[in-house]
Design a protein around this motif. Sequence first.
Motif, PDB file in Angstrom:
ATOM      1  N   ARG A  81       0.918  -1.165  -0.116  1.00 53.16           N
ATOM      2  CA  ARG A  81       0.183   0.031  -0.065  1.00 53.16           C
ATOM      3  C   ARG A  81       1.090   1.142   0.102  1.00 53.16           C
ATOM      4  O   ARG A  81       0.672   2.151  -0.673  1.00 53.16           O
ATOM      5  CB  ARG A  81      -0.951   0.087   1.285  1.00 53.16           C
ATOM      6  CG  ARG A  81      -2.258  -0.769   1.081  1.00 53.16           C
ATOM      7  CD  ARG A  81      -2.982  -0.542   2.096  1.00 53.16           C
ATOM      8  NE  ARG A  81      -4.073   0.208   1.884  1.00 53.16           N
ATOM      9  CZ  ARG A  81      -5.675  -0.163   1.807  1.00 53.16           C
ATOM     10  NH1 ARG A  81      -5.701  -1.076   2.687  1.00 53.16           N
ATOM     11  NH2 ARG A  81      -6.300   0.748   1.684  1.00 53.16           N
ATOM     12  N   ARG A 116       2.188   2.004  -3.269  1.00 47.88           N
ATOM     13  CA  ARG A 116       1.018   2.496  -4.117  1.00 47.88           C
ATOM     14  C   ARG A 116       1.056   4.255  -4.053  1.00 47.88           C
ATOM     15  O   ARG A 116       0.685   4.832  -4.902  1.00 47.88           O
ATOM     16  CB  ARG A 116      -0.222   1.802  -4.081  1.00 47.88           C
ATOM     17  CG  ARG A 116      -0.036   0.398  -5.046  1.00 47.88           C
ATOM     18  CD  ARG A 116      -1.470  -0.110  -5.031  1.00 47.88           C
ATOM     19  NE  ARG A 116      -1.380  -1.309  -5.598  1.00 47.88           N
ATOM     20  CZ  ARG A 116      -2.404  -2.199  -5.529  1.00 47.88           C
ATOM     21  NH1 ARG A 116      -3.594  -1.964  -4.873  1.00 47.88           N
ATOM     22  NH2 ARG A 116      -2.075  -3.655  -6.026  1.00 47.88           N
ATOM     23  N   LEU A 117       0.742   4.291  -2.792  1.00 52.80           N
ATOM     24  CA  LEU A 117       0.736   5.749  -2.517  1.00 52.80           C
ATOM     25  C   LEU A 117       2.038   6.555  -2.694  1.00 52.80           C
ATOM     26  O   LEU A 117       1.875   7.694  -3.131  1.00 52.80           O
ATOM     27  CB  LEU A 117       0.393   5.650  -0.616  1.00 52.80           C
ATOM     28  CG  LEU A 117      -0.032   7.172  -0.117  1.00 52.80           C
ATOM     29  CD1 LEU A 117      -1.383   7.643  -0.674  1.00 52.80           C
ATOM     30  CD2 LEU A 117      -0.152   6.804   1.430  1.00 52.80           C
ATOM     31  N   SER A 118       3.033   6.004  -2.504  1.00 48.03           N
ATOM     32  CA  SER A 118       3.980   6.698  -3.075  1.00 48.03           C
ATOM     33  C   SER A 118       4.248   7.075  -4.589  1.00 48.03           C
ATOM     34  O   SER A 118       4.726   8.376  -4.826  1.00 48.03           O
ATOM     35  CB  SER A 118       5.389   6.031  -2.589  1.00 48.03           C
ATOM     36  OG  SER A 118       6.450   6.615  -3.093  1.00 48.03           O
ATOM     37  N   LEU A 119       3.863   5.721  -5.133  1.00 51.69           N
ATOM     38  CA  LEU A 119       3.936   6.184  -6.730  1.00 51.69           C
ATOM     39  C   LEU A 119       2.999   7.052  -6.984  1.00 51.69           C
ATOM     40  O   LEU A 119       3.215   7.987  -7.857  1.00 51.69           O
ATOM     41  CB  LEU A 119       3.714   4.606  -7.355  1.00 51.69           C
ATOM     42  CG  LEU A 119       3.515   4.560  -8.819  1.00 51.69           C
ATOM     43  CD1 LEU A 119       4.894   5.008  -9.314  1.00 51.69           C
ATOM     44  CD2 LEU A 119       3.098   3.303  -9.425  1.00 51.69           C
ATOM     45  N   PHE A 120       1.617   7.073  -6.457  1.00 51.79           N
ATOM     46  CA  PHE A 120       0.488   7.995  -6.748  1.00 51.79           C
ATOM     47  C   PHE A 120       1.116   9.499  -6.469  1.00 51.79           C
ATOM     48  O   PHE A 120       0.671  10.505  -7.181  1.00 51.79           O
ATOM     49  CB  PHE A 120      -0.725   7.637  -6.040  1.00 51.79           C
ATOM     50  CG  PHE A 120      -1.937   8.790  -6.044  1.00 51.79           C
ATOM     51  CD1 PHE A 120      -2.496   8.578  -7.200  1.00 51.79           C
ATOM     52  CD2 PHE A 120      -2.053   9.568  -5.178  1.00 51.79           C
ATOM     53  CE1 PHE A 120      -3.569   9.643  -7.462  1.00 51.79           C
ATOM     54  CE2 PHE A 120      -3.145  10.657  -5.434  1.00 51.79           C
ATOM     55  CZ  PHE A 120      -3.784  10.576  -6.506  1.00 51.79           C
ATOM     56  N   LYS A 121       1.631   9.705  -5.245  1.00 47.53           N
ATOM     57  CA  LYS A 121       2.064  10.967  -4.936  1.00 47.53           C
ATOM     58  C   LYS A 121       3.234  11.688  -6.056  1.00 47.53           C
ATOM     59  O   LYS A 121       3.116  12.739  -6.335  1.00 47.53           O
ATOM     60  CB  LYS A 121       2.920  11.080  -3.499  1.00 47.53           C
ATOM     61  CG  LYS A 121       1.721  11.239  -2.306  1.00 47.53           C
ATOM     62  CD  LYS A 121       2.397  11.086  -1.151  1.00 47.53           C
ATOM     63  CE  LYS A 121       1.556  11.025   0.055  1.00 47.53           C
ATOM     64  NZ  LYS A 121       2.317  11.074   1.527  1.00 47.53           N
ATOM     65  N   THR A 134       3.754  10.521  -9.016  1.00 49.07           N
ATOM     66  CA  THR A 134       3.150  10.770 -10.298  1.00 49.07           C
ATOM     67  C   THR A 134       1.921  11.918 -10.303  1.00 49.07           C
ATOM     68  O   THR A 134       2.230  12.887 -11.343  1.00 49.07           O
ATOM     69  CB  THR A 134       2.186   9.608 -10.805  1.00 49.07           C
ATOM     70  OG1 THR A 134       2.828   8.470 -10.478  1.00 49.07           O
ATOM     71  CG2 THR A 134       1.375   9.655 -12.315  1.00 49.07           C
ATOM     72  N   SER A 135       1.451  12.258  -9.396  1.00 46.42           N
ATOM     73  CA  SER A 135       0.571  13.442  -9.275  1.00 46.42           C
ATOM     74  C   SER A 135       1.532  14.669  -9.290  1.00 46.42           C
ATOM     75  O   SER A 135       1.173  16.048  -9.908  1.00 46.42           O
ATOM     76  CB  SER A 135      -0.619  13.364  -8.102  1.00 46.42           C
ATOM     77  OG  SER A 135       0.028  13.813  -7.027  1.00 46.42           O
TER      78      SER A 135
END
Length: 139
Positions: free
Chosen positions: A2, A5-10, A12-13
């Motif tokens: 998790r 994924r959260l790190s990848l989302f941050k 990427t955004s």
Amino acid sequence: MRKSRLSLFKSTSMLISILGIIMVISTIIVVAYVGYSIVSSGITNEISSGTQYDELAELKSAYDDLAMKFDSVKSTYYASGSDQIKEFNDAKLELTRAESAIENVQSALDAGKPSNEVDSRIDFAKEKLKVANEAYNNL
């Protein structure tokens, strides 16, 4: 899992936000450049058309002087023989061609044609006026 994924989302955004800011700034720069080039070319055209109007005035003045010279000798040639009338009419035809070239310059300026086209028409009118002057001198 998790956290990755959260790190990848941050990340990427954040990357999308930075790219968006770069695109907005580059759009502003491009619009400013296009605006600047339009304004500067407008100013340049105004300056060049001012000198072209001056040249047109000189051409008209030279034409008027030459036309007066033709009018002053017209009666002399029409009083003499038909050969001299033909010679005078041929020279007068060159004057008419010069007048047409000058009117062509005037119409190009009135229509707002590009300065290089107006310059070429001015050169052509000067050439025709020179030919007309030579024709007068040969009378």
